[in-house]
Enzyme design. Structure first.
Site, PDB file in Angstrom:
ATOM      1  N   SER A  17       0.849  -1.186   0.000  1.00  2.78           N
ATOM      2  CA  SER A  17       0.000   0.000   0.000  1.00  2.78           C
ATOM      3  C   SER A  17       0.884   1.235   0.000  1.00  2.78           C
ATOM      4  CB  SER A  17      -0.904  -0.004   1.238  1.00  2.78           C
ATOM      5  OG  SER A  17      -1.685   1.160   1.275  1.00  2.78           O
ATOM      6  N   HIS A  42      -0.872  -1.045  -4.549  1.00  8.22           N
ATOM      7  CA  HIS A  42      -2.199  -0.674  -4.055  1.00  8.22           C
ATOM      8  C   HIS A  42      -2.207   0.832  -3.824  1.00  8.22           C
ATOM      9  CE1 HIS A  42      -6.031  -1.546  -1.981  1.00  8.22           C
ATOM     10  NE2 HIS A  42      -5.681  -0.593  -1.138  1.00  8.22           N
ATOM     11  N   ASP A  44      -4.369   4.010  -2.722  1.00  5.80           N
ATOM     12  CA  ASP A  44      -5.559   4.463  -2.013  1.00  5.80           C
ATOM     13  C   ASP A  44      -5.944   5.872  -2.438  1.00  5.80           C
ATOM     14  OD1 ASP A  44      -6.163   2.244  -0.271  1.00  5.80           O
ATOM     15  OD2 ASP A  44      -4.339   2.736   0.841  1.00  5.80           O
ATOM     16  N   MET A  46      -8.488   8.771  -1.802  1.00  6.90           N
ATOM     17  CA  MET A  46      -9.458   9.235  -0.810  1.00  6.90           C
ATOM     18  C   MET A  46      -9.843  10.675  -1.106  1.00  6.90           C
ATOM     19  SD  MET A  46      -7.706   7.791   2.674  1.00  6.90           S
ATOM     20  CE  MET A  46      -6.819   6.235   2.708  1.00  6.90           C
ATOM     21  N   HIS A  76      -7.739   1.737  -5.255  1.00 12.15           N
ATOM     22  CA  HIS A  76      -8.775   1.535  -4.240  1.00 12.15           C
ATOM     23  C   HIS A  76      -9.483   2.860  -4.035  1.00 12.15           C
ATOM     24  CE1 HIS A  76      -9.733   0.351   0.226  1.00 12.15           C
ATOM     25  NE2 HIS A  76     -10.823   0.481  -0.521  1.00 12.15           N
ATOM     26  N   MET A  78     -11.721   5.067  -2.437  1.00  9.36           N
ATOM     27  CA  MET A  78     -12.487   5.424  -1.237  1.00  9.36           C
ATOM     28  C   MET A  78     -13.070   6.816  -1.455  1.00  9.36           C
ATOM     29  SD  MET A  78     -10.080   3.847   1.760  1.00  9.36           S
ATOM     30  CE  MET A  78      -8.545   3.709   0.859  1.00  9.36           C
ATOM     31  N   MET A 147     -12.153  -5.071   3.862  1.00  5.93           N
ATOM     32  CA  MET A 147     -11.404  -4.162   4.721  1.00  5.93           C
ATOM     33  C   MET A 147     -11.272  -4.764   6.117  1.00  5.93           C
ATOM     34  SD  MET A 147     -10.485  -1.690   2.815  1.00  5.93           S
ATOM     35  CE  MET A 147      -9.774  -0.670   4.124  1.00  5.93           C
ATOM     36  N   GLY A 152      -9.602   4.845   5.573  1.00  6.92           N
ATOM     37  CA  GLY A 152      -9.331   6.272   5.729  1.00  6.92           C
ATOM     38  C   GLY A 152      -7.933   6.600   6.193  1.00  6.92           C
ATOM     39  N   PHE A 153      -7.348   5.732   7.003  1.00  2.10           N
ATOM     40  CA  PHE A 153      -6.005   5.998   7.524  1.00  2.10           C
ATOM     41  C   PHE A 153      -5.203   4.706   7.596  1.00  2.10           C
ATOM     42  CE2 PHE A 153      -8.721   9.348   9.143  1.00  2.10           C
ATOM     43  CZ  PHE A 153      -7.960  10.487   8.940  1.00  2.10           C
ATOM     44  N   ASP A 181      -7.251  -5.890   3.418  1.00  2.00           N
ATOM     45  CA  ASP A 181      -6.563  -4.601   3.461  1.00  2.00           C
ATOM     46  C   ASP A 181      -6.711  -3.974   4.842  1.00  2.00           C
ATOM     47  OD1 ASP A 181      -5.514  -2.084   3.055  1.00  2.00           O
ATOM     48  OD2 ASP A 181      -7.049  -1.442   1.628  1.00  2.00           O
ATOM     49  N   GLY A 182      -5.570  -3.831   5.535  1.00  2.00           N
ATOM     50  CA  GLY A 182      -5.569  -3.147   6.822  1.00  2.00           C
ATOM     51  C   GLY A 182      -4.918  -3.965   7.915  1.00  2.00           C
ATOM     52  N   GLY A 183      -3.753  -3.529   8.362  1.00  6.17           N
ATOM     53  CA  GLY A 183      -3.095  -4.188   9.480  1.00  6.17           C
ATOM     54  C   GLY A 183      -2.444  -5.517   9.146  1.00  6.17           C
ATOM     55  N   GLY A 203       0.908  -2.346   4.140  1.00  7.86           N
ATOM     56  CA  GLY A 203       1.505  -1.015   4.089  1.00  7.86           C
ATOM     57  C   GLY A 203       2.651  -0.844   5.042  1.00  7.86           C
ATOM     58  N   SER A 204       2.328  -0.556   6.286  1.00  6.15           N
ATOM     59  CA  SER A 204       3.354  -0.274   7.285  1.00  6.15           C
ATOM     60  C   SER A 204       4.355  -1.405   7.420  1.00  6.15           C
ATOM     61  CB  SER A 204       2.696  -0.010   8.649  1.00  6.15           C
ATOM     62  OG  SER A 204       1.748   1.037   8.553  1.00  6.15           O
TER      63      SER A 204
END
Length: 239
Positions: A17, A42, A44, A46, A76, A78, A147, A152-153, A181-183, A203-204
């Site tokens: 991401s 990916h 994002d 927004m 993606h 959003m 998700m 959003g973040f 997607d996420g974490g 991502g992170s």
């Protein structure tokens, strides 16, 4: 515990991401993760309406495309009114246009519009949206994105309670590309792999300072492949 999903015929794909990258060096960050083994990027998008954050839009994507001509862009979206952005994203070089089911009242028409602009169609669901909202569209889209954080973040904690959605989709649609997607990280990938996810957005975990991106990507891929539900992607990935 989750039951094992049926064998699927889809491939394992890891998509960093880019929101978690050093945004002042977007091109070099993209090239770094592609060189490290990423299958796609990916992106994002927004708009500050659908989610309470603003990132980038078609001009940035078009600029990045010029620097990474062979990369696969999963956009993606959003955004509110996703239909307004189909042509601009296509013109910017998007490959997969992933809209949110919550942002449209006419998903079939939106899917047709996306395809008419030469892109593949994906649909995403927020944590609070039931899986039945996208199950009805699974036969019409190329991918479903579940998700595992509130959109959003970046940098949020993975929500394991979303895995039954993935399991339901994988069991019902063995050939469907299912993303999470996420974490996602080496610490959380096993739960997603067990449920049958094959497109992993990270991502992170990939862009963390002093992190060897290639080792993280390989770890994520190995975890998915170890479950035996997805096939290993060929050397030249094209989603």
């Amino acid at each position: 515990s989750l039951a094992s999903p049926t064998m699927c015929e889809c491939h394992c794909r890891i998509g960093p991401s880019m929101l978690a990258s050093d945004l002042a060096n977007l091109s070099s960050e993209a090239k770094k993760v592609l060189h490290a083994g990423a299958d796609y990027l990916h992106l994002d998008v927004m708009d500050g309406h659908f989610v309470p954050n603003i990132t980038w839009g078609p001009p940035v994507i078009k600029s990045l495309r010029a620097h990474t001509p062979d990369a696969y862009f999963d956009c993606h979206m959003m955004v509110a009114q996703p239909e307004k952005w189909v042509q601009p994203i296509a013109d910017a070089g998007g490959n997969l246009f992933t809209f949110h089911i919550e942002a449209t009242d006419d998903a079939p028409s939106l899917i047709a519009l996306i395809r008419s602009h030469g892109m593949k169609a994906g649909v995403a669901i927020k944590p609070g949206t039931g899986v039945e909202a996208v199950a009805a569209l699974a036969a019409q889209v190329d991918a479903v994105l579940v998700m595992t954080v509130e959109p959003g973040f970046g940098g949020q904690a993975f929500m394991p309670a979303m895995m039954p959605k993935v399991l339901h989709l994988r069991t019902t649609f063995p050939k469907l590309d299912i993303g999470v997607d996420g974490g996602l990280s080496p610490e959380t990938i096993e739960e997603a792999a067990k449920a049958g996810a094959n497109m992993i957005v990270a991502g992170s975990a990939v862009f963390k300072k002093d992190q060897d991106a290639s080792k993280v990507i390989e770890f994520l891929r190995a975890a998915v492949l170890a479950k035996g539900f997805v096939a290993k992607l060929a050397a030249t990935p094209r989603i």
